[in-house]
Design a protein around this motif. Structure first.
Motif, PDB file in Angstrom:
ATOM      1  N   ALA A   3       5.752   5.005   2.377  1.00  8.40           N
ATOM      2  CA  ALA A   3       5.401   6.424   2.418  1.00  8.40           C
ATOM      3  C   ALA A   3       6.648   7.209   2.800  1.00  8.40           C
ATOM      4  O   ALA A   3       7.701   6.635   3.099  1.00  8.40           O
TER       5      ALA A   3
ATOM      6  N   VAL B 128       0.857  -1.186   0.000  1.00 10.51           N
ATOM      7  CA  VAL B 128       0.000   0.000   0.000  1.00 10.51           C
ATOM      8  C   VAL B 128       0.892   1.234   0.000  1.00 10.51           C
ATOM      9  O   VAL B 128       1.727   1.403   0.900  1.00 10.51           O
ATOM     10  N   THR B 129       0.723   2.099  -0.989  1.00 12.28           N
ATOM     11  CA  THR B 129       1.491   3.341  -1.037  1.00 12.28           C
ATOM     12  C   THR B 129       0.735   4.446  -0.291  1.00 12.28           C
ATOM     13  O   THR B 129      -0.484   4.396  -0.153  1.00 12.28           O
ATOM     14  N   GLY B 130       1.487   5.451   0.181  1.00 11.50           N
ATOM     15  CA  GLY B 130       0.850   6.510   0.959  1.00 11.50           C
ATOM     16  C   GLY B 130       0.192   5.951   2.197  1.00 11.50           C
ATOM     17  O   GLY B 130      -0.924   6.328   2.565  1.00 11.50           O
ATOM     18  N   ALA B 131       0.920   5.029   2.862  1.00  3.03           N
ATOM     19  CA  ALA B 131       0.325   4.215   3.920  1.00  3.03           C
ATOM     20  C   ALA B 131       0.324   4.860   5.293  1.00  3.03           C
ATOM     21  O   ALA B 131      -0.245   4.302   6.228  1.00  3.03           O
TER      22      ALA B 131
ATOM     23  N   GLY C 287      -4.856   5.786   3.336  1.00  2.00           N
ATOM     24  CA  GLY C 287      -3.848   4.745   3.206  1.00  2.00           C
ATOM     25  C   GLY C 287      -3.683   3.932   4.473  1.00  2.00           C
ATOM     26  O   GLY C 287      -3.608   2.697   4.432  1.00  2.00           O
TER      27      GLY C 287
ATOM     28  N   GLY D 213       3.702  -1.314   4.029  1.00  2.00           N
ATOM     29  CA  GLY D 213       3.408   0.092   3.779  1.00  2.00           C
ATOM     30  C   GLY D 213       4.616   0.813   3.215  1.00  2.00           C
ATOM     31  O   GLY D 213       5.757   0.446   3.503  1.00  2.00           O
TER      32      GLY D 213
ATOM     33  N   ASN E  71      -2.273   4.253  -3.572  1.00  2.00           N
ATOM     34  CA  ASN E  71      -3.071   5.234  -2.837  1.00  2.00           C
ATOM     35  C   ASN E  71      -2.437   6.609  -2.747  1.00  2.00           C
ATOM     36  O   ASN E  71      -3.147   7.603  -2.626  1.00  2.00           O
ATOM     37  N   VAL E  72      -1.111   6.700  -2.814  1.00  2.00           N
ATOM     38  CA  VAL E  72      -0.470   7.992  -2.592  1.00  2.00           C
ATOM     39  C   VAL E  72      -0.986   9.037  -3.586  1.00  2.00           C
ATOM     40  O   VAL E  72      -1.305   8.705  -4.738  1.00  2.00           O
TER      41      VAL E  72
ATOM     42  N   CYS F  73      -4.494  -0.104   5.155  1.00  2.00           N
ATOM     43  CA  CYS F  73      -3.533  -1.048   5.743  1.00  2.00           C
ATOM     44  C   CYS F  73      -4.148  -1.788   6.924  1.00  2.00           C
ATOM     45  O   CYS F  73      -4.028  -3.025   7.035  1.00  2.00           O
TER      46      CYS F  73
END
Length: 240
Positions: free
Chosen positions: A35, A9-12, A17, A33, A78-79, A21
């Motif tokens: 970020a 998961v980006t921008g976690a 975000g 994660g 997600n970021v 998670c």
């Protein structure tokens, strides 16, 4: 669900975000994660990589490390970056940061994890877009890049379907996050009108988006691909 299904998961670190998670971890996935900043309360047992996702070379290096650990079943892009300003005030230098964070990093992450998904014979890619892709005042750069996510999603879905990999997008409406508060002045008449016009009568919560992610991530969701799902409290219908 089979154990040890890895998901990135980006921008976690916060907001949507972080909620994604937490939800996927609760559902039994092994969540990683990534970020710019690791939260102080991030679980020790949950891998986290710290990198500025706007820095291409650093991102590529980090993704290579992640992909080398194990094959990944899932990716949540997600970021995001939310530049604001009406047309006459748009700073086009921000366009390149918007493309880097809202589009390019999605491509880099998918490229890095794709071999592992193909090795598994299945996978899930979920891109977080925005209702703003349909148009929103003072969002020229944001809506442009988020609209690009919809086209990207449909194209990837066609390219990867034969590999057992589904690709879908989630387009949130107003969600109570720092991003929303920073980009929407609570005292602004347009913001008050927006919130008052949500058909379900409340602003969305990060958990609402996380629930939609959990649906698309499920192994049983293999016949849904190339879709953009609006998590907007009905505002998209109301706008129509």
């Amino acid at each position: 669900m089979e154990t040890q299904l890895n998901v990135l998961v980006t921008g976690a670190s916060r907001g949507i975000g972080r909620s994604i998670c937490d939800r996927l971890a609760q559902d039994g996935y092994t969540v990683t994660g990534i970020a710019r900043t690791r939260p102080a309360d991030w679980p020790d047992a949950m891998p986290f990589y710290t990198v500025d996702l706007a820095e291409r070379d650093a991102v590529k290096k980090t993704l290579a490390e992640i992909a080398a650990r194990a094959p990944y079943y899932g990716l949540v892009n997600n970021v995001g970056f939310v530049p604001t300003g009406r047309l006459e005030d748009v700073d086009t230098t921000e366009l390149y940061k918007a493309v880097a964070l809202n589009l390019e990093v999605n491509i880099l992450c998918a490229q890095a994890l794709l071999p592992g998904m193909r090795a598994l014979g299945r996978g899930r890619i979920i891109n977080i877009g925005s209702r703003a892709a349909l148009g929103k005042p003072a969002r020229t750069l944001y809506s442009t890049t988020k609209a690009g996510i919809n086209g990207m999603t449909r194209t990837w879905a066609l390219e990867l379907a034969a590999d057992g990999i589904t690709v879908n997008a989630i387009a949130p409406g107003p969600i109570a996050t720092e991003f929303f508060r920073d980009a929407n002045d609570a005292q602004n008449e347009a913001t008050r009108k927006l919130l008052a016009g949500i058909p379900v009568g409340r602003i969305g919560q990060p958990e609402d988006v996380a629930h939609a992610v959990a649906y698309f991530m499920d192994e049983r969701c293999g016949f849904v691909t190339g879709q953009t799902h609006y998590v907007c409290g009905g505002i998209t219908i109301g706008a129509a």
